[in-house]
Design an enzyme around this catalytic site. Structure first.
Site, PDB file in Angstrom:
ATOM      1  N   HIS A 140       5.514   1.593  50.874  1.00  0.00           N
ATOM      2  CA  HIS A 140       4.371   0.814  50.801  1.00  0.00           C
ATOM      3  C   HIS A 140       4.079   0.243  52.241  1.00  0.00           C
ATOM      4  O   HIS A 140       3.186   0.236  52.869  1.00  0.00           O
ATOM      5  CB  HIS A 140       4.288  -0.133  49.593  1.00  0.00           C
ATOM      6  CG  HIS A 140       2.913  -0.798  49.395  1.00  0.00           C
ATOM      7  ND1 HIS A 140       2.100  -0.599  48.513  1.00  0.00           N
ATOM      8  CD2 HIS A 140       2.545  -1.996  50.089  1.00  0.00           C
ATOM      9  CE1 HIS A 140       1.150  -1.347  48.664  1.00  0.00           C
ATOM     10  NE2 HIS A 140       1.169  -2.291  49.608  1.00  0.00           N
ATOM     11  N   GLU A 141       5.190  -0.618  52.618  1.00  0.00           N
ATOM     12  CA  GLU A 141       5.208  -1.498  53.673  1.00  0.00           C
ATOM     13  C   GLU A 141       5.087  -0.474  55.157  1.00  0.00           C
ATOM     14  O   GLU A 141       4.195  -0.860  55.960  1.00  0.00           O
ATOM     15  CB  GLU A 141       6.288  -2.422  53.751  1.00  0.00           C
ATOM     16  CG  GLU A 141       6.263  -3.211  52.644  1.00  0.00           C
ATOM     17  CD  GLU A 141       4.907  -4.276  52.587  1.00  0.00           C
ATOM     18  OE1 GLU A 141       4.139  -4.500  53.402  1.00  0.00           O
ATOM     19  OE2 GLU A 141       4.858  -4.564  51.399  1.00  0.00           O
ATOM     20  N   HIS A 144       1.488   0.619  55.565  1.00  0.00           N
ATOM     21  CA  HIS A 144       0.637  -0.399  56.148  1.00  0.00           C
ATOM     22  C   HIS A 144       0.971  -0.331  57.788  1.00  0.00           C
ATOM     23  O   HIS A 144       0.082   0.027  58.646  1.00  0.00           O
ATOM     24  CB  HIS A 144       0.969  -1.675  55.878  1.00  0.00           C
ATOM     25  CG  HIS A 144       0.534  -2.084  54.416  1.00  0.00           C
ATOM     26  ND1 HIS A 144      -1.124  -1.818  54.172  1.00  0.00           N
ATOM     27  CD2 HIS A 144       1.042  -2.595  53.259  1.00  0.00           C
ATOM     28  CE1 HIS A 144      -1.240  -2.377  52.960  1.00  0.00           C
ATOM     29  NE2 HIS A 144       0.172  -2.711  52.468  1.00  0.00           N
ATOM     30  N   ASP A 217      -3.742  -6.383  48.618  1.00  0.00           N
ATOM     31  CA  ASP A 217      -4.431  -5.363  49.665  1.00  0.00           C
ATOM     32  C   ASP A 217      -6.040  -5.060  49.306  1.00  0.00           C
ATOM     33  O   ASP A 217      -6.929  -4.904  49.963  1.00  0.00           O
ATOM     34  CB  ASP A 217      -3.665  -3.995  49.746  1.00  0.00           C
ATOM     35  CG  ASP A 217      -2.234  -4.182  50.446  1.00  0.00           C
ATOM     36  OD1 ASP A 217      -2.144  -5.269  51.106  1.00  0.00           O
ATOM     37  OD2 ASP A 217      -1.453  -3.567  49.878  1.00  0.00           O
TER      38      ASP A 217
END
Length: 332
Positions: A140-141, A144, A217
């Site tokens: 997930h990170e 980004h 988000d």
């Protein structure tokens, strides 16, 4: 109001009395209070800019033993949007971190960690998170960060971590602008939308599933997309038409729509379309860089925290192809 006006009558420049007042609702002040001769000078106290944040940090650091090698400009850039009280708290937290580590002076990493404490909370190193969830957070990170790195004019990635924080974040990606930015172009705003959706896109691409980890988000992306359409005039359909107003910039900045119900429905549809377009483009970026997504997520999973320099080094070096794959291709 009448009593206040009565008490203020009779004061003039020769009395040696200065009357000060403060409010965070300046738009609701009665004109009788703000006319010449009463509260006739307004001094807006906004959030400090880059130079202001650096000066405030240096001011509070005078009371703390600090290393002469500390770069306060870097800390000021990383703390964009912080108030004077936040900055004072950061210096105090940095001093506490130094004491806990048994050091007699504050160093650069103490202040950098203090920024994260003020923004995201303390590290929860003892929190038991399953390996599967840690892997999901890693992808997930990196989702980004990878989308941010591929977007032009995006703020450089400064740090990525999957260490949970006390304010609820299981991980986060920190970007730091090189300089203070006062204007945001339509392209920059759209790139921010793509970055917001990058985490969810990585989950969809790798795990064919989605989690609740993208809740913040989603909130930020929706708020930005709506502002682009209703306040910033960045919509092809509505153009420079004001559809929303900010009620109070000093108390949360809540907004209210100024349009018919039919127009509000069209706004909702356009917001959804804009976010979906940003999501699809972010998904394509991750799909085109899937091998790097795997490599970076694996590295973050092992290290838990990586710097922007480490992230960019792995991103820019050639993709490592497993030896077994090379042999298979040769034999084929």
């Amino acid at each position: 109001l009448n009593q206040l006006l009565a008490e203020m009558d009779g004061f003039d420049g020769s009395k040696g009395v200065v009357l000060l007042a403060a409010t965070n609702r300046p738009e609701s002040l009665d004109p009788a209070l703000t006319r010449p001769g009463r509260f006739d000078r307004r001094i807006p106290v906004e959030l400090p800019d880059l130079a202001g944040r650096e000066a405030i940090l240096r001011l509070h650091a005078k009371d703390v033993k600090c290393s002469p090698e500390i770069d306060f400009n870097v800390i000021a850039r990383a703390s964009a949007g912080a108030s004077g009280a936040d900055l004072a708290n950061m210096v105090n937290e940095a001093a506490l971190l130094a004491v806990r580590d048994g050091r007699k002076m504050v160093v650069q990493r103490d202040l950098e960690e203090a920024i994260e404490i003020v923004i995201a909370g303390e590290q929860k190193k003892g929190t038991a998170i399953s390996n599967k969830e840690r892997m999901i957070v890693s992808y997930h990170e990196i989702g980004h960060a990878l989308v941010a790195a591929k977007c032009q004019n995006s703020a450089p990635v400064h740090k990525i971590t999957i260490i949970p924080r006390t304010k609820g974040a299981l991980g986060y990606t920190m970007q730091v602008e090189q300089n203070e930015q006062y204007l945001v172009s339509k392209e920059d705003a759209y790139h921010r939308l793509m970055i917001y959706t990058g985490g969810r896109c990585a989950e969809e691409l790798i795990f064919n599933s989605i989690t609740t980890g993208a809740s913040n988000d989603i909130e930020q992306a929706t708020k930005l997309a709506r502002a682009m359409i209703t306040r910033y005039g960045m919509s092809d359909n509505f153009g420079m038409m004001a559809l929303e107003t900010v009620n109070n910039a000093y108390l949360g900045g809540d907004t209210s729509l100024q349009c018919s119900n039919e127009t509000a429905t069209k706004i909702d549809e356009e917001v959804a379309t804009l976010i979906k377009k940003a999501h699809d483009e972010a998904y394509q970026i991750l799909l085109d860089n899937k091998m790097k997504l795997h490599e970076l997520a694996k590295y973050l999973y092992e290290k838990e925290t990586i710097t922007g320099e480490q992230f960019m080094y792995i991103l820019n070096k050639p993709v490592e192809i497993p030896t077994s794959l090379n042999n298979t291709e040769t034999n084929a």
